[in-house]
Design an enzyme around this catalytic site. Structure first.
Site, PDB file in Angstrom:
ATOM      1  N   ASN A  28     -11.121   0.156   1.159  1.00 25.54           N
ATOM      2  CA  ASN A  28     -11.574  -0.969   0.318  1.00 25.54           C
ATOM      3  C   ASN A  28     -11.013  -2.289   0.823  1.00 25.54           C
ATOM      4  O   ASN A  28     -11.711  -3.305   0.829  1.00 25.54           O
ATOM      5  CB  ASN A  28     -11.164  -0.747  -1.140  1.00 25.54           C
ATOM      6  CG  ASN A  28     -12.097   0.207  -1.852  1.00 25.54           C
ATOM      7  OD1 ASN A  28     -13.235  -0.144  -2.167  1.00 25.54           O
ATOM      8  ND2 ASN A  28     -11.632   1.427  -2.098  1.00 25.54           N
ATOM      9  N   HIS A  68     -11.119   0.865  -9.710  1.00 27.24           N
ATOM     10  CA  HIS A  68     -10.756   2.209 -10.174  1.00 27.24           C
ATOM     11  C   HIS A  68     -11.971   3.133 -10.062  1.00 27.24           C
ATOM     12  O   HIS A  68     -13.075   2.758 -10.458  1.00 27.24           O
ATOM     13  CB  HIS A  68     -10.249   2.153 -11.615  1.00 27.24           C
ATOM     14  CG  HIS A  68      -9.748   3.476 -12.072  1.00 27.24           C
ATOM     15  ND1 HIS A  68      -8.546   3.994 -11.640  1.00 27.24           N
ATOM     16  CD2 HIS A  68     -10.319   4.431 -12.852  1.00 27.24           C
ATOM     17  CE1 HIS A  68      -8.379   5.199 -12.160  1.00 27.24           C
ATOM     18  NE2 HIS A  68      -9.445   5.488 -12.902  1.00 27.24           N
ATOM     19  N   ASN A  80      -8.359  -5.007 -10.022  1.00 25.88           N
ATOM     20  CA  ASN A  80      -8.150  -3.659  -9.480  1.00 25.88           C
ATOM     21  C   ASN A  80      -9.491  -2.934  -9.412  1.00 25.88           C
ATOM     22  O   ASN A  80     -10.380  -3.210 -10.211  1.00 25.88           O
ATOM     23  CB  ASN A  80      -7.199  -2.879 -10.398  1.00 25.88           C
ATOM     24  CG  ASN A  80      -6.921  -1.488  -9.881  1.00 25.88           C
ATOM     25  OD1 ASN A  80      -6.732  -1.281  -8.682  1.00 25.88           O
ATOM     26  ND2 ASN A  80      -6.913  -0.500 -10.768  1.00 25.88           N
ATOM     27  N   MET A 109      -0.872   1.784  -5.193  1.00 18.92           N
ATOM     28  CA  MET A 109      -0.485   2.884  -6.080  1.00 18.92           C
ATOM     29  C   MET A 109       0.780   2.578  -6.894  1.00 18.92           C
ATOM     30  O   MET A 109       1.697   3.386  -6.965  1.00 18.92           O
ATOM     31  CB  MET A 109      -0.278   4.171  -5.266  1.00 18.92           C
ATOM     32  CG  MET A 109      -1.505   4.600  -4.489  1.00 18.92           C
ATOM     33  SD  MET A 109      -2.970   4.784  -5.536  1.00 18.92           S
ATOM     34  CE  MET A 109      -2.551   6.323  -6.347  1.00 18.92           C
ATOM     35  N   ARG A 110       0.793   1.409  -7.494  1.00 22.08           N
ATOM     36  CA  ARG A 110       1.983   0.992  -8.232  1.00 22.08           C
ATOM     37  C   ARG A 110       1.517   0.156  -9.415  1.00 22.08           C
ATOM     38  O   ARG A 110       0.615  -0.672  -9.268  1.00 22.08           O
ATOM     39  CB  ARG A 110       2.819   0.117  -7.285  1.00 22.08           C
ATOM     40  CG  ARG A 110       4.281   0.072  -7.548  1.00 22.08           C
ATOM     41  CD  ARG A 110       4.962  -0.688  -6.419  1.00 22.08           C
ATOM     42  NE  ARG A 110       5.081   0.099  -5.197  1.00 22.08           N
ATOM     43  CZ  ARG A 110       5.996   1.050  -5.009  1.00 22.08           C
ATOM     44  NH1 ARG A 110       6.888   1.300  -5.935  1.00 22.08           N
ATOM     45  NH2 ARG A 110       6.025   1.736  -3.888  1.00 22.08           N
ATOM     46  N   LEU A 111       2.129   0.388 -10.580  1.00 20.33           N
ATOM     47  CA  LEU A 111       1.778  -0.438 -11.744  1.00 20.33           C
ATOM     48  C   LEU A 111       2.365  -1.836 -11.556  1.00 20.33           C
ATOM     49  O   LEU A 111       3.496  -1.978 -11.100  1.00 20.33           O
ATOM     50  CB  LEU A 111       2.366   0.163 -13.011  1.00 20.33           C
ATOM     51  CG  LEU A 111       1.519   1.138 -13.828  1.00 20.33           C
ATOM     52  CD1 LEU A 111       2.277   1.515 -15.096  1.00 20.33           C
ATOM     53  CD2 LEU A 111       0.159   0.564 -14.177  1.00 20.33           C
ATOM     54  N   ILE A 112       1.610  -2.850 -11.915  1.00 22.51           N
ATOM     55  CA  ILE A 112       2.118  -4.224 -11.835  1.00 22.51           C
ATOM     56  C   ILE A 112       3.017  -4.461 -13.059  1.00 22.51           C
ATOM     57  O   ILE A 112       2.632  -4.192 -14.191  1.00 22.51           O
ATOM     58  CB  ILE A 112       0.943  -5.235 -11.809  1.00 22.51           C
ATOM     59  CG1 ILE A 112       0.019  -4.958 -10.615  1.00 22.51           C
ATOM     60  CG2 ILE A 112       1.468  -6.669 -11.776  1.00 22.51           C
ATOM     61  CD1 ILE A 112       0.643  -5.078  -9.248  1.00 22.51           C
ATOM     62  N   GLY A 122      -6.872   2.373   2.927  1.00 23.81           N
ATOM     63  CA  GLY A 122      -7.262   0.965   3.006  1.00 23.81           C
ATOM     64  C   GLY A 122      -8.724   0.704   3.294  1.00 23.81           C
ATOM     65  O   GLY A 122      -9.072  -0.384   3.756  1.00 23.81           O
TER      66      GLY A 122
HETATM   67  C1  GRF Z   1     -10.003   4.133  -4.190  1.00 24.49           C
HETATM   68  O1  GRF Z   1     -10.699   5.275  -4.628  1.00 24.49           O
HETATM   69  C2  GRF Z   1      -9.784   3.142  -5.306  1.00 24.49           C
HETATM   70  O2  GRF Z   1     -10.813   3.137  -6.240  1.00 24.49           O
HETATM   71  C3  GRF Z   1      -8.496   3.649  -5.912  1.00 24.49           C
HETATM   72  O3  GRF Z   1      -7.723   4.067  -4.817  1.00 24.49           O
HETATM   73  C4  GRF Z   1      -8.576   4.483  -3.752  1.00 24.49           C
HETATM   74  C5  GRF Z   1      -8.169   3.730  -2.521  1.00 24.49           C
HETATM   75  O4  GRF Z   1      -8.916   4.103  -1.398  1.00 24.49           O
HETATM   76  N1  GRF Z   1      -7.852   2.635  -6.710  1.00 24.49           N
HETATM   77  P1  GRF Z   1      -8.839   3.251  -0.063  1.00 24.49           P
HETATM   78  O5  GRF Z   1      -7.365   3.189   0.344  1.00 24.49           O
HETATM   79  O6  GRF Z   1      -9.388   1.896  -0.333  1.00 24.49           O
HETATM   80  O7  GRF Z   1      -9.664   4.020   0.921  1.00 24.49           O
END
Ligand code: GRF
Length: 202
Positions: free
Chosen positions: A14, A118, A116, A95-98, A12
């Site tokens: 981000n 990435h 999202n 970590m799940r497709l919408i 988490g």
């Molecule tokens: C990040 O690298 C993001 O780009 C990807 O999943 C990771 C999540 O990291 N989608 P965090 O949980 O925000 O540290």
């Protein structure tokens, strides 16, 4: 006020950067955070740092399978989004497709969109372990992309993308660290774009 929900599954970092930045933006409110795992440290961190934000732990029903499981799970998520009048969703390591149910629900609402982040220069390296795969391939640069979510895997239109160099001396850990630092800058920038109304994609 523009209501934004954040979705996360893992560490988490981000999500926390987005939440801190949202506090600085007058017209952005994050009424809720949605987590779909039991392992994320976010609920504890939220209690300490963002007690005013509702944290919902919404887990999929393990009795159900495949599309039925996803549809039922998204039904419970939609209830929370409606209660909180959510216009934008920021997936932050979710970590799940919408699925079609949530995508259709958001499309049916004016100005509602899903974003999202990435960790690659999309369309390169969609899917899991993007940093690792780029590093093993010996890329000379990589990057981070914020994009709109569609039914595919990391395939929606790009909103913002920035690259970073891979140094010859880089270990994988250093390479990922540089990427994450870029992520922590890029996603808040997109929140500012929403705040200024320059990301009105409807
Ligand atoms: C990040 O690298 C993001 O780009 C990807 O999943 C990771 C999540 O990291 N989608 P965090 O949980 O925000 O540290």
């Amino acid at each position: 006020m523009i209501n934004v929900a954040i979705f996360a599954s893992g560490t988490g970092t981000n999500a926390l950067k987005l939440l801190s930045h949202a506090r600085e933006l007058d017209n952005i409110s994050v009424p809720c955070l949605i987590i779909d795992t039991v392992t994320s440290p976010l609920p504890q961190m939220m209690k300490a740092d963002f007690p005013e934000i509702k944290t919902y732990q919404i887990l999929p029903d393990t009795e159900l399978r495949g599309e039925a499981r996803r549809t039922e799970h998204e039904g419970r998520i939609i209830q929370v989004l409606e209660e909180n009048k959510i216009e934008w969703i920021c997936l932050a390591g979710y970590m799940r497709l919408i699925g079609p149910r949530l995508l259709t629900q958001m499309k049916s609402r004016k100005h509602a969109q899903i974003l999202n982040i990435h960790p690659s220069l999309l369309p390169l390296y969609p899917g899991k372990d993007a940093y690792e795969r780029a590093f093993i391939d010996g890329v000379t640069k990589s990057g981070v992309t914020v994009h709109l979510v569609d039914e595919g895997m990391d395939s929606g239109p790009v909103v913002l993308q920035e690259s970073f160099p891979r140094k010859e001396s880089d270990s994988l850990v250093e390479f990922i660290r540089r990427g994450k630092e870029l992520e922590w800058k890029l996603y808040p920038k997109v929140l500012s774009m929403i705040s200024k109304g320059v990301l009105d994609v409807t």
